[in-house]
Design a protein around this motif. Structure first.
Motif, PDB file in Angstrom:
ATOM      1  N   GLY A 120       8.694 -20.430 -33.687  1.00  0.00           N
ATOM      2  CA  GLY A 120       7.757 -19.444 -33.142  1.00  0.00           C
ATOM      3  C   GLY A 120       8.458 -18.177 -32.661  1.00  0.00           C
ATOM      4  N   LEU A 121       9.757 -18.283 -32.367  1.00  0.00           N
ATOM      5  CA  LEU A 121      10.505 -17.120 -31.876  1.00  0.00           C
ATOM      6  C   LEU A 121      11.054 -16.277 -33.012  1.00  0.00           C
ATOM      7  CD1 LEU A 121      12.701 -18.728 -29.071  1.00  0.00           C
ATOM      8  CD2 LEU A 121      10.609 -17.404 -28.795  1.00  0.00           C
ATOM      9  N   GLY A 155       6.223  -9.465 -39.941  1.00  0.00           N
ATOM     10  CA  GLY A 155       6.242  -9.653 -38.492  1.00  0.00           C
ATOM     11  C   GLY A 155       5.671 -10.989 -38.044  1.00  0.00           C
ATOM     12  N   GLN A 156       5.105 -11.765 -38.975  1.00  0.00           N
ATOM     13  CA  GLN A 156       4.546 -13.064 -38.571  1.00  0.00           C
ATOM     14  C   GLN A 156       5.678 -14.020 -38.196  1.00  0.00           C
ATOM     15  OE1 GLN A 156       1.529 -13.339 -42.029  1.00  0.00           O
ATOM     16  NE2 GLN A 156       0.694 -14.682 -40.452  1.00  0.00           N
ATOM     17  N   THR A 203      18.278 -16.747 -22.657  1.00  0.00           N
ATOM     18  CA  THR A 203      17.211 -16.302 -23.547  1.00  0.00           C
ATOM     19  C   THR A 203      16.402 -17.523 -23.973  1.00  0.00           C
ATOM     20  OG1 THR A 203      18.529 -16.617 -25.539  1.00  0.00           O
ATOM     21  CG2 THR A 203      18.687 -14.468 -24.466  1.00  0.00           C
ATOM     22  N   PRO A 204      15.156 -17.300 -24.428  1.00  0.00           N
ATOM     23  CA  PRO A 204      14.356 -18.425 -24.915  1.00  0.00           C
ATOM     24  C   PRO A 204      15.110 -19.233 -25.978  1.00  0.00           C
ATOM     25  CG  PRO A 204      12.974 -16.502 -24.709  1.00  0.00           C
ATOM     26  CD  PRO A 204      14.379 -16.049 -24.420  1.00  0.00           C
ATOM     27  N   ALA A 205      15.770 -18.538 -26.905  1.00  0.00           N
ATOM     28  CA  ALA A 205      16.480 -19.249 -27.974  1.00  0.00           C
ATOM     29  C   ALA A 205      17.612 -20.105 -27.403  1.00  0.00           C
ATOM     30  CB  ALA A 205      17.023 -18.255 -28.996  1.00  0.00           C
ATOM     31  N   GLU A 246       3.523 -19.138 -22.719  1.00  0.00           N
ATOM     32  CA  GLU A 246       3.472 -17.790 -22.147  1.00  0.00           C
ATOM     33  C   GLU A 246       4.895 -17.291 -21.847  1.00  0.00           C
ATOM     34  OE1 GLU A 246       0.266 -16.395 -19.501  1.00  0.00           O
ATOM     35  OE2 GLU A 246       1.761 -16.609 -17.920  1.00  0.00           O
ATOM     36  N   ALA A 247       5.704 -18.184 -21.284  1.00  0.00           N
ATOM     37  CA  ALA A 247       7.094 -17.822 -20.962  1.00  0.00           C
ATOM     38  C   ALA A 247       7.859 -17.443 -22.227  1.00  0.00           C
ATOM     39  CB  ALA A 247       7.787 -18.980 -20.248  1.00  0.00           C
ATOM     40  N   LEU A 248       7.652 -18.215 -23.304  1.00  0.00           N
ATOM     41  CA  LEU A 248       8.366 -17.933 -24.551  1.00  0.00           C
ATOM     42  C   LEU A 248       7.867 -16.656 -25.199  1.00  0.00           C
ATOM     43  CD1 LEU A 248       8.541 -21.526 -26.081  1.00  0.00           C
ATOM     44  CD2 LEU A 248      10.417 -20.211 -25.101  1.00  0.00           C
ATOM     45  N   ARG A 249       6.565 -16.407 -25.074  1.00  0.00           N
ATOM     46  CA  ARG A 249       5.976 -15.227 -25.707  1.00  0.00           C
ATOM     47  C   ARG A 249       6.432 -13.957 -24.992  1.00  0.00           C
ATOM     48  NH1 ARG A 249       0.507 -16.922 -25.553  1.00  0.00           N
ATOM     49  NH2 ARG A 249       1.015 -18.453 -27.134  1.00  0.00           N
TER      50      ARG A 249
END
Ligand SMILES: Nc1ncnc2c1ncn2[C@@H]1O[C@H](COP(=O)(O)OP(=O)(O)O)[C@@H](O)[C@H]1O
Ligand SMILES: [Mg+2]
Length: 310
Positions: free
Chosen positions: A247-248, A269-270, A219-221, A198-201
């Motif tokens: 996933g990012l 966009g996938q 940032t997530p990355a 959820e945090a990454l999304r």
């Protein structure tokens, strides 16, 4: 902008929040993550003064949050928790309009705002505004909880594990609704979650806490690719780091325009995590990419997954 300067909060001998400094940019989503008891909820509640700080300072748009009464501050900040806290004997409309009514908005303006928010959150106003909370599913109740928190157009929305009690499918659809809503309204969101996906999304910025301190923020990355310590990678799930990193990223990043490949096309966009699954399932080293109308855009190659992000 929310600025925390050396914020400190102690309960007896427990340093719940221990010298935290953070800048939270307006219009962003910040996810506070960390083990249970690491101080996430306390930090969130310090921001709306449900908990008063022992040391340091919190500024909202440059102004100390202690200037003025806490009630006035809280009306400028939505707050959503896991159990929605909807009033059971009030209709959905009355629940959503709680703060606007307190602020003395005229009835017609309240009604208009209720319908607008219901629609934004994917609940048909005619169908839902007159219902009572017990006539709604858990996911619908949580949508109403979010609508209520946003009713008076707060600049800041504080959320403490808001979707924790929901099943994975409902949770994902609420995450999507929240992301769209945030884009549309530009609300500054601080979200506590123990769900790393959820945090990454949702999070444009992650803040990982441990024992009241910030272990890493970025940032997530950044957290995935440059963890500040083994503790960070452990928390993010060492074994699945690579997958999460994919996933990012999006198919569009590694698209080779004009190139051809066989099979059902992916869309730009996938995520590259979807692409990896497709490569493996189809035992292919190339996959076609097309737009939403099915027009071919090019192809992606398996080997390109190994390249550093552009
Ligand atoms: N009202 C309180 N009274 C006493 N201790 C508290 C109170 N609220 C939180 N704590 C303690 O502060 C620490 C941080 O709690 P909390 O902020 O709820 O963590 P998290 O949300 O990350 O699980 C924990 O050790 C918790 O037991
Ligand atoms: Mg908590």
């Amino acid at each position: 902008m929310i600025e925390l300067r050396a914020v400190h909060k102690q309960f007896g001998a427990t340093r719940a929040v221990d010298g935290v400094s953070l800048r939270i940019a307006p219009g962003s989503i910040t996810a506070l993550i960390g083990a249970s008891g690491s101080g996430k909820s306390t930090l969130l509640r310090l921001i709306n003064r449900m908990v008063e700080l022992d040391g340091g300072q919190i500024l909202l748009d440059g102004q100390d949050i202690r200037d003025g009464p806490p009630e006035a501050l809280r009306r400028r900040m939505g707050y959503v928790i896991q159990s929605t806290g909807l009033f059971p004997h009030w209709t959905v409309a009355r629940n959503i309009a709680t703060v606007p009514v307190l602020l003395g908005w005229p009835a017609a303006q309240c009604a208009h705002r209720v319908d607008e928010l219901l629609a934004l959150l994917g609940l048909e106003p005619e169908r839902y505004r007159g219902r009572y909370p017990h006539q709604l599913s858990g996911g619908q109740q949580q949508r109403v909880g979010v609508a209520r928190a946003l009713a008076a157009r707060p600049a800041v929305l504080l959320m403490d594990e808001p979707f924790g009690a929901l099943d994975p499918v409902t949770r994902q659809s609420l995450q999507q609704a929240l992301a769209q809503l945030q884009q549309a309204l530009g609300t500054t969101i601080v979200l506590v979650t123990h769900d790393i996906d959820e945090a990454l999304r949702l999070g444009q910025r992650l803040v990982l806490m441990d024992q009241g301190r910030v272990v890493q923020a970025g940032t997530p990355a950044q957290l995935l690719a440059q963890p500040a310590s083994p503790q960070v990678s452990d928390f993010l799930g060492r074994a699945t780091l690579g997958q999460r990193l994919l996933g990012l990223r999006r198919v569009a990043e590694i698209l080779r325009p004009g190139e051809a490949a066989c099979g059902a096309p992916l869309q730009p966009g996938q995520s590259l995590q979807d692409a990896l699954a497709a490569f493996l399932l189809r035992r292919a080293d190339r996959l076609p990419v097309a737009d939403a109308q099915g027009r071919p855009l090019g192809a992606i190659r398996f080997i390109d997954l190994l390249q550093d992000p552009r």
